[in-house]
Design a protein around this motif. Structure first.
Motif, PDB file in Angstrom:
ATOM      1  N   UNK A  62      -7.871  92.408  12.896  1.00 50.37           N
ATOM      2  CA  UNK A  62      -8.000  93.122  14.164  1.00 50.37           C
ATOM      3  C   UNK A  62      -7.741  94.609  14.020  1.00 50.37           C
ATOM      4  N   UNK A  63      -7.238  95.013  12.891  1.00 53.20           N
ATOM      5  CA  UNK A  63      -6.878  96.408  12.674  1.00 53.20           C
ATOM      6  C   UNK A  63      -8.082  97.145  12.073  1.00 53.20           C
ATOM      7  N   UNK A  64      -8.811  97.856  12.919  1.00 49.79           N
ATOM      8  CA  UNK A  64     -10.044  98.522  12.508  1.00 49.79           C
ATOM      9  C   UNK A  64      -9.793  99.587  11.452  1.00 49.79           C
ATOM     10  N   UNK A  65      -8.709 100.327  11.579  1.00 46.51           N
ATOM     11  CA  UNK A  65      -8.432 101.383  10.602  1.00 46.51           C
ATOM     12  C   UNK A  65      -8.204 100.790   9.215  1.00 46.51           C
ATOM     13  N   UNK A  66      -7.545  99.653   9.142  1.00 46.85           N
ATOM     14  CA  UNK A  66      -7.312  98.996   7.854  1.00 46.85           C
ATOM     15  C   UNK A  66      -8.646  98.560   7.249  1.00 46.85           C
ATOM     16  N   UNK A  67      -9.520  97.987   8.064  1.00 46.08           N
ATOM     17  CA  UNK A  67     -10.817  97.543   7.567  1.00 46.08           C
ATOM     18  C   UNK A  67     -11.674  98.714   7.102  1.00 46.08           C
ATOM     19  N   UNK A  68     -11.610  99.832   7.804  1.00 49.11           N
ATOM     20  CA  UNK A  68     -12.392 101.003   7.400  1.00 49.11           C
ATOM     21  C   UNK A  68     -11.903 101.565   6.077  1.00 49.11           C
ATOM     22  N   UNK A  69     -10.603 101.639   5.904  1.00 44.32           N
ATOM     23  CA  UNK A  69     -10.059 102.142   4.637  1.00 44.32           C
ATOM     24  C   UNK A  69     -10.410 101.198   3.500  1.00 44.32           C
TER      25      UNK A  69
END
Length: 125
Positions: free
Chosen positions: A98-105
């Protein structure tokens, strides 16, 4: 007044590094000697397995509300060859999905790895 002394706990990422060394030495190193696997493939397998286990361990630690594995450790293991283990651990354990920033990184790290591999093969051609 006396101060309370708290029991010192081992850091979770130290536990993950220990797991990686144990897995590499017990499971994967005999494959190198008996089945003549290339060492680089065995190292990548062990890094991915350790990364997968780190994501599972972090999910377990999150569920029991204790000290977590820092995100920079999760990113570092993904960057240094464990991206397949990171992706599979993330989706199998439903961890950090659910953590979009983690997935983007993580996607950026995988992109960096792909570019790195392409550049290595360009040089060797």
């Amino acid at each position: 007044m006396r101060r309370r002394r708290y029991k010192k706990h081992t850091s979770p990422y130290v536990t993950g590094i220990v797991i990686w060394f144990i897995l590499f030495s017990i499971i994967l190193s005999p494959l190198y000697y008996y089945l003549t696997f290339p060492l680089t493939i065995l190292i990548l397998l062990s890094i991915n397995l350790a990364t997968f286990l780190l994501y599972g361990l972090d999910k377990l630690l999150a569920s029991i509300n204790t000290q977590r594995i820092p995100e920079k450790i999760l990113f570092a293991t993904a960057l240094f060859g464990g991206s397949a283990g990171a992706l599979s651990g993330m989706y199998l354990f439903r961890h950090k999905t659910r953590k979009t920033s983690f997935q983007l990184i993580l996607a950026l790290l995988i992109l960096v790895q792909i570019v790195f591999v392409i550049k290595i093969f360009e040089i060797n051609l």
